[in-house]
Design an enzyme around this catalytic site. Structure first.
Site, PDB file in Angstrom:
ATOM      1  N   HIS A 398       0.953  -1.345  -0.093  1.00 22.20           N
ATOM      2  CA  HIS A 398      -0.022  -0.107  -0.022  1.00 22.20           C
ATOM      3  C   HIS A 398       0.675   1.370  -0.142  1.00 22.20           C
ATOM      4  O   HIS A 398       0.342   2.238  -0.066  1.00 22.20           O
ATOM      5  CB  HIS A 398      -0.938   0.197   1.230  1.00 22.20           C
ATOM      6  CG  HIS A 398      -2.117  -0.646   1.067  1.00 22.20           C
ATOM      7  ND1 HIS A 398      -3.270  -0.252   0.586  1.00 22.20           N
ATOM      8  CD2 HIS A 398      -2.563  -2.334   1.291  1.00 22.20           C
ATOM      9  CE1 HIS A 398      -4.303  -1.477   0.527  1.00 22.20           C
ATOM     10  NE2 HIS A 398      -3.687  -2.438   0.971  1.00 22.20           N
ATOM     11  N   LYS A 591      -8.874  13.944   4.430  1.00 23.46           N
ATOM     12  CA  LYS A 591      -8.102  12.912   4.419  1.00 23.46           C
ATOM     13  C   LYS A 591      -7.308  12.930   5.655  1.00 23.46           C
ATOM     14  O   LYS A 591      -7.084  13.945   6.391  1.00 23.46           O
ATOM     15  CB  LYS A 591      -7.095  12.652   3.226  1.00 23.46           C
ATOM     16  CG  LYS A 591      -6.535  14.019   2.797  1.00 23.46           C
ATOM     17  CD  LYS A 591      -5.841  13.840   1.585  1.00 23.46           C
ATOM     18  CE  LYS A 591      -6.716  14.137   0.262  1.00 23.46           C
ATOM     19  NZ  LYS A 591      -6.670  12.893  -0.618  1.00 23.46           N
ATOM     20  N   ARG A 592      -6.575  11.914   5.917  1.00 27.42           N
ATOM     21  CA  ARG A 592      -5.560  11.886   7.219  1.00 27.42           C
ATOM     22  C   ARG A 592      -4.543  13.068   6.974  1.00 27.42           C
ATOM     23  O   ARG A 592      -4.303  13.343   5.625  1.00 27.42           O
ATOM     24  CB  ARG A 592      -4.835  10.624   7.329  1.00 27.42           C
ATOM     25  CG  ARG A 592      -5.612   9.407   7.713  1.00 27.42           C
ATOM     26  CD  ARG A 592      -6.180   9.772   9.310  1.00 27.42           C
ATOM     27  NE  ARG A 592      -4.972   9.862  10.208  1.00 27.42           N
ATOM     28  CZ  ARG A 592      -4.700   8.631  11.227  1.00 27.42           C
ATOM     29  NH1 ARG A 592      -5.709   7.914  11.219  1.00 27.42           N
ATOM     30  NH2 ARG A 592      -3.774   8.806  11.926  1.00 27.42           N
ATOM     31  N   LYS A 597       0.763  14.408   2.200  1.00 30.13           N
ATOM     32  CA  LYS A 597      -0.492  14.906   1.671  1.00 30.13           C
ATOM     33  C   LYS A 597      -0.601  16.195   1.199  1.00 30.13           C
ATOM     34  O   LYS A 597      -1.395  16.842   0.817  1.00 30.13           O
ATOM     35  CB  LYS A 597      -1.699  14.263   2.379  1.00 30.13           C
ATOM     36  CG  LYS A 597      -1.860  12.697   2.187  1.00 30.13           C
ATOM     37  CD  LYS A 597      -3.020  12.332   3.023  1.00 30.13           C
ATOM     38  CE  LYS A 597      -3.145  10.782   3.222  1.00 30.13           C
ATOM     39  NZ  LYS A 597      -3.778  10.342   2.247  1.00 30.13           N
ATOM     40  N   THR A 702      -8.388   7.048  -2.549  1.00 33.29           N
ATOM     41  CA  THR A 702      -9.574   6.466  -2.897  1.00 33.29           C
ATOM     42  C   THR A 702     -10.691   7.593  -2.755  1.00 33.29           C
ATOM     43  O   THR A 702     -11.709   7.360  -3.181  1.00 33.29           O
ATOM     44  CB  THR A 702     -10.051   5.354  -2.089  1.00 33.29           C
ATOM     45  OG1 THR A 702      -9.866   5.742  -0.740  1.00 33.29           O
ATOM     46  CG2 THR A 702      -9.115   4.070  -2.468  1.00 33.29           C
ATOM     47  N   LYS A 706     -14.261   8.781  -4.826  1.00 34.98           N
ATOM     48  CA  LYS A 706     -15.505   9.021  -4.329  1.00 34.98           C
ATOM     49  C   LYS A 706     -16.184  10.716  -4.757  1.00 34.98           C
ATOM     50  O   LYS A 706     -17.180  10.561  -5.166  1.00 34.98           O
ATOM     51  CB  LYS A 706     -15.488   9.165  -2.668  1.00 34.98           C
ATOM     52  CG  LYS A 706     -15.004   7.926  -2.041  1.00 34.98           C
ATOM     53  CD  LYS A 706     -14.681   7.887  -0.606  1.00 34.98           C
ATOM     54  CE  LYS A 706     -14.128   6.857  -0.023  1.00 34.98           C
ATOM     55  NZ  LYS A 706     -13.194   7.042   1.300  1.00 34.98           N
TER      56      LYS A 706
HETATM   57  C1  LIG Z   1     -12.285   7.241   1.728  1.00 38.77           C
HETATM   58  C2  LIG Z   1     -11.702   7.621   3.039  1.00 38.77           C
HETATM   59  C3  LIG Z   1     -10.357   7.920   3.329  1.00 38.77           C
HETATM   60  C4  LIG Z   1      -9.096   7.824   2.313  1.00 38.77           C
HETATM   61  O1  LIG Z   1      -9.061   9.021   1.671  1.00 38.77           O
HETATM   62  P1  LIG Z   1      -7.879   9.625   0.841  1.00 38.77           P
HETATM   63  O2  LIG Z   1      -8.142  10.717   0.367  1.00 38.77           O
HETATM   64  O3  LIG Z   1      -7.801   8.402  -0.159  1.00 38.77           O
HETATM   65  O4  LIG Z   1      -6.550   9.326   1.809  1.00 38.77           O
HETATM   66  C5  LIG Z   1      -9.908   8.272   4.563  1.00 38.77           C
HETATM   67  N1  LIG Z   1     -10.823   8.242   5.459  1.00 38.77           N
HETATM   68  C6  LIG Z   1     -12.189   8.219   5.337  1.00 38.77           C
HETATM   69  C7  LIG Z   1     -13.126   8.366   6.584  1.00 38.77           C
HETATM   70  C8  LIG Z   1     -12.698   7.721   4.016  1.00 38.77           C
HETATM   71  O5  LIG Z   1     -13.979   7.604   3.790  1.00 38.77           O
END
Ligand SMILES: *Cc1c(COP(=O)(O)O)cnc(C)c1O
Length: 860
Positions: A398, A591-592, A597, A702, A706
């Site tokens: 990953h 995101k985290r 990032k 991911t 979305k």
């Molecule tokens: C999809 C999702 C992530 C992943 O987000 P990235 O921007 O791809 O790092 C992290 N936390 C939650 C709650 C998510 O639904």
């Protein structure tokens, strides 16, 4: 004896989930009562009266409420329990059918499952949402309110855990015979509160009010050993065997979470393990008056599965974490082997009946554990055992970030798992012998490829162990899969001559991430396509392209987007008291929080915009596109720099949001406690979302998928799945900027060894921070220093000008309402590829070699 303390013999007799036709059941019902069993094994009709009765039965009997003692939470519980009955009906039929058919199964091993809420998604999967809504309406409850009562199951950090959850949804929906395995942490990812602009963490005791979505299985439990010693036994014929003995034992108990497929009978299972003491407590110790110590021992067993480690893409070598990993693989393998043994097949059939996927290296101990079981307990030869192991496991990598790659100190492993350490050394020895044969005399190659990294102490490189023990290794997006081949695992690609390494681009479930979270858009798509079959076949979204020039469709499309923006604006107001305009451009990064990032670059860009606005006349400002910048995300509690980024975002927001010269032209909001249910509100409301990692650092992402599925446009770097999204939707519909992954190393080299001038706009922004525009500049010194003296490892300065330019392009494009509507429609229309159904079909065909096994509505 506690109920989960079965004797070993009992394990082999138990038949909780399915018996085979040739097996003699332990008990047979009196023939005149068979119709009763049939009645209760047949799923209840989806009728208003039946639903209301089941709801009332649970509310009054399971929860001991009365008509005069009801609230939304109790009615959520009643609804959830009535739905749970339906899930269990389907789950039982599925398990019994799988037992009879005995297809090859896949076991998806993940230390994280970020499931979020279940009520809404179960209602939709079972196709009973409308009728439940009516049934509850008549009883005086609003389904929407009940959905809001559920607490998230947050047993994951971010993308990796959410991926596992999306994959379970697709496995169930596509009728695959699959099991998810994980850990039932008592505390999920911490709750984030913002206090004085700083992240503060609170424990997430998510089980406080019970969990309707799990079935406690005290009858399914396995012993797990830690520490002890290894006995060498020489048989009469001279063969040597090893027995692992002594040490301490705990028990892993199963909790099952049924996962229904969408519009299908197939209802699969996520089996989560919870650690319990092997003995209730030591009575000898108790009688000696050593009561505290006896209780303590009990507590220390339960501690193992107590808390999820809150680090995303960062390894911390805590012994409790290693214990979690071993308890997890030990119980899981015992369970899979018990199931395999029910059919009396020879061991050589194992890889043709069982496929095990490792979600990152976290469950890699499964490899030496299966080898240990086969040679020490089942008496197979090393070579026969290793052949089975390497045909069974496959591994998903990953990340390429060095700080995220798991390495465990040899002395630690030796102490906790002495037999496994021996086996790992042997795996390494036999492997390096083969490498030496292929590349004679290449000692540096042996050093580079060794599973054991030399040093003080030595370390086990878990990714190398996972590669050597697996038949297939995959990355999670095209770029990432190429990077692992060309950068971190190059020697292994050469050794295996390219075989073994492949790509499976991540995906997301369109059920949760469009149909559920954006009902208005989902309904509109169904109306335009004339059917809702796109929910299970995302290829059909392509047909939306026919409508892209239709002004009525454009208008309706953007009206739905606006509705979703109003919903988010209301949420923001309720949580932060900040009033935002739904007519501004919603620019979102959730995101985290991590340096790679680059949320830091985003907030620096916001400051740049603010300084620009401050120089404008009111007339000039009126011509600007008003913008709302939304942040959300958790930082690891020990990640100092990431936490400072959160503080900076809040301090900047405080100044800008209260500047009367700025008003709605710019607002900055940090929404606390990002999780799945919050993502479901935020994502449908984006005009732009930012995915701006330094090129080559985000394996896939991911949330980018979305957002685009919901008609949001990406502003991002040429990284991870952004690249493939751009290929699918067209480069006109994505704002790319920044250096490419293959330029990064050279730029870092120059940054280190030459004096590189900082981007002048960025210099101005830092000056503003250092002048105290956003509060005490001392606070932000360590953060600013990452750019000025720290070498700017993530290349914020290098990318800053092109980032600002991309932002300006987005502003310009947004002024063209029709043009923007077209982009938005083409985004959704182009996202077919990123359904997790596509990903799962690829895994099933290329890696697991499993086939769907469709479940009949009732058993014969
Ligand atoms: C999809 C999702 C992530 C992943 O987000 P990235 O921007 O791809 O790092 C992290 N936390 C939650 C709650 C998510 O639904």
């Amino acid at each position: 004896m506690l109920p989960y303390m079965n004797s070993k013999d009992d394990h082999h007799r138990r038949c909780a989930t399915g018996i085979l036709p040739h097996q003699q059941p332990r008990w047979l019902p009196p023939p005149e009562t068979l119709h009763l069993w049939k009645e209760f094994e047949t799923p209840e009709p989806a009728e208003i009266a039946a639903i209301q009765k089941s709801f009332l039965r649970h509310v009054t009997k399971t929860f001991a409420r009365t008509a005069f003692n009801m609230d939304n939470f109790a009615s959520y519980q009643g609804t959830a329990y009535s739905l749970r009955d339906r899930l269990i009906d389907k789950w039982n039929i599925t398990q019994q059918h799988h037992t009879r058919e005995d297809p090859k199964r896949v076991y998806y091993l993940s230390l994280e499952f970020l499931l979020g809420r279940s009520l809404d998604s179960c209602l939709l999967s079972l196709g009973v949402k409308d009728i439940y809504k009516k049934a509850l309406d008549e009883l005086g409850f609003r389904l929407e309110d009940l959905i809001g009562e559920e607490v998230d199951a947050a047993l994951g950090n971010g993308g990796l855990g959410r991926l596992a959850a999306c994959y379970m949804d697709s496995l169930a929906t596509l009728d695959y015979p699959a099991w998810g395995y994980g850990i039932r942490y008592n505390y999920g990812i911490f709750k984030q509160l913002i206090v004085d602009g700083y992240q503060t963490e609170f424990p997430d005791y998510w089980l406080n009010f019970g969990n309707p979505w799990e079935i406690e299985r005290l009858d399914v439990s396995y012993e797990v050993r830690f520490r002890g010693y290894v006995n060498k036994v020489t048989e009469e014929d001279g063969t040597i065997s090893y027995v692992w003995e002594g040490g301490e034992k705990v028990v892993a108990v199963a909790y099952d979470v049924p996962i229904p497929g969408y519009g299908t009978m197939n209802t699969i299972n996520i089996r989560l393990w919870s650690a319990k003491p092997a003995r209730e407590f030591d009575f000898a110790m108790f009688n000696d008056g050593n009561y505290d110590k006896a209780v303590e021992e009990q507590k220390s067993a339960e501690n193992i599965t107590s808390v999820l480690y809150p680090n995303d893409n960062h390894m911390v070598g805590k012994i409790l974490r290693l214990k979690q990993q071993y308890l997890f693989v030990c119980a899981t393998l015992q369970d899979a082997i018990r199931r395999f043994k029910k059919t009396n097949r020879p061991w050589s059939d194992f890889p043709y009946q069982v496929s095990i996927q490792l979600n990152d290296t976290h469950p890699t101990l499964g490899i030496p554990e299966l080898q240990r079981i086969l040679i020490d307990e089942e008496g197979l030869s090393w070579d026969d055992a290793w052949d089975i192991v390497t045909k069974t496991f496959s591994f998903t990598n990953h990340t390429v970030l060095p700080e995220a790659l798991e390495r465990w100190a040899v002395p630690l492993v030796q102490d906790l798992l002495p037999r496994h350490m021996m086996i790992i050394f042997d795996i390494n020895l036999f492997f390096l012998q083969k490498v030496e044969k292929k590349f004679p005399g290449d000692r540096d190659r042996l050093r580079r490829m060794s599973i054991i990294e030399e040093g003080h102490p030595q370390n086990v490189r878990m990714a190398f162990l996972a590669i050597v023990g697996s038949h297939t290794v995959n990355g999670v997006a095209e770029l990432h899969s190429n990077l692992i081949k060309n950068v971190i695992f190059t020697d292994f690609v050469e050794y295996y001559e390219g075989n073994k390494f492949t790509n499976v681009t991540n995906g997301i479930t369109p059920r949760r991430w469009l149909h559920q979270c954006n009902p208005a858009l989902s309904d509109f798509i169904t109306q335009k396509l004339g059917s809702d079959s796109w929910v299970k076949d995302l290829e059909q979204l392509k047909k939306l392209k026919e409508f892209v020039d239709d002004p009525a469709v454009q208008k309706q499309w953007m009206a739905i987007k606006r509705q979703n923006k109003v919903r988010l604006a209301d949420y923001i107001h309720s949580i932060t008291s900040i009033q935002v305009s739904p007519d501004s451009l919603f620019d979102i990064q959730v995101k985290r929080i991590h340096e790679y990032k680059r949320q830091f670059m985003n907030i620096l860009g916001v400051i740049h915009r603010y300084l620009r606005l401050k120089k404008m006349t009111p007339e000039q400002k009126a011509k600007e596109v008003p913008r709302l910048v939304v942040f959300a995300g958790k930082s690891a509690p020990g990640y100092f720099i990431a936490k400072l980024v959160i503080k900076l975002i809040n301090s900047v927001g405080e100044v800008i949001n209260n500047d009367p010269e700025i008003g709605d032209v710019l607002k900055v909001v940090f929404i606390p406690n990002y999780n799945v249910s919050l993502a479901e509100i935020i994502i449908p409301a984006s005009d732009i979302s930012q995915h701006i990692s330094t090129a080559g650092t985000e394996a896939s992402g991911t949330s980018n998928m979305k957002f685009v599925l919901n008609g949001g446009i990406i502003l991002g770097t040429v990284d991870g799945a952004n690249i493939e999204i751009g290929e699918e939707i067209g480069e006109d519909n994505i704002f790319f900027f920044g250096v490419k992954a293959d330029e990064v190393e050279d730029i870092r080299h120059l940054n280190r060894y030459r004096k590189i001038e900082m981007d002048p706009d960025l210099r101005n922004v830092l000056d503003a921070i250092e002048k105290g525009t956003f509060g005490d500049p001392k606070i932000f010194e360590p953060l600013v220093a990452t750019l000025t003296v720290g070498g700017d490892y993530y290349l914020i300065s290098k990318d800053f000008a092109s980032y600002i330019e991309a932002q300006a392009d987005a502003d310009e494009a947004y002024k063209d309402k029709v043009g923007w509507a077209k982009k938005s429609i083409l985004c959704t229309a182009g996202m077919s590829k990123f359904s997790s159904d596509r990903s799962i079909n690829e895994y099933a065909e290329k890696i697991w070699k499993i086939k769907p096994c469709s479940v009949p509505a009732t058993l014969p």
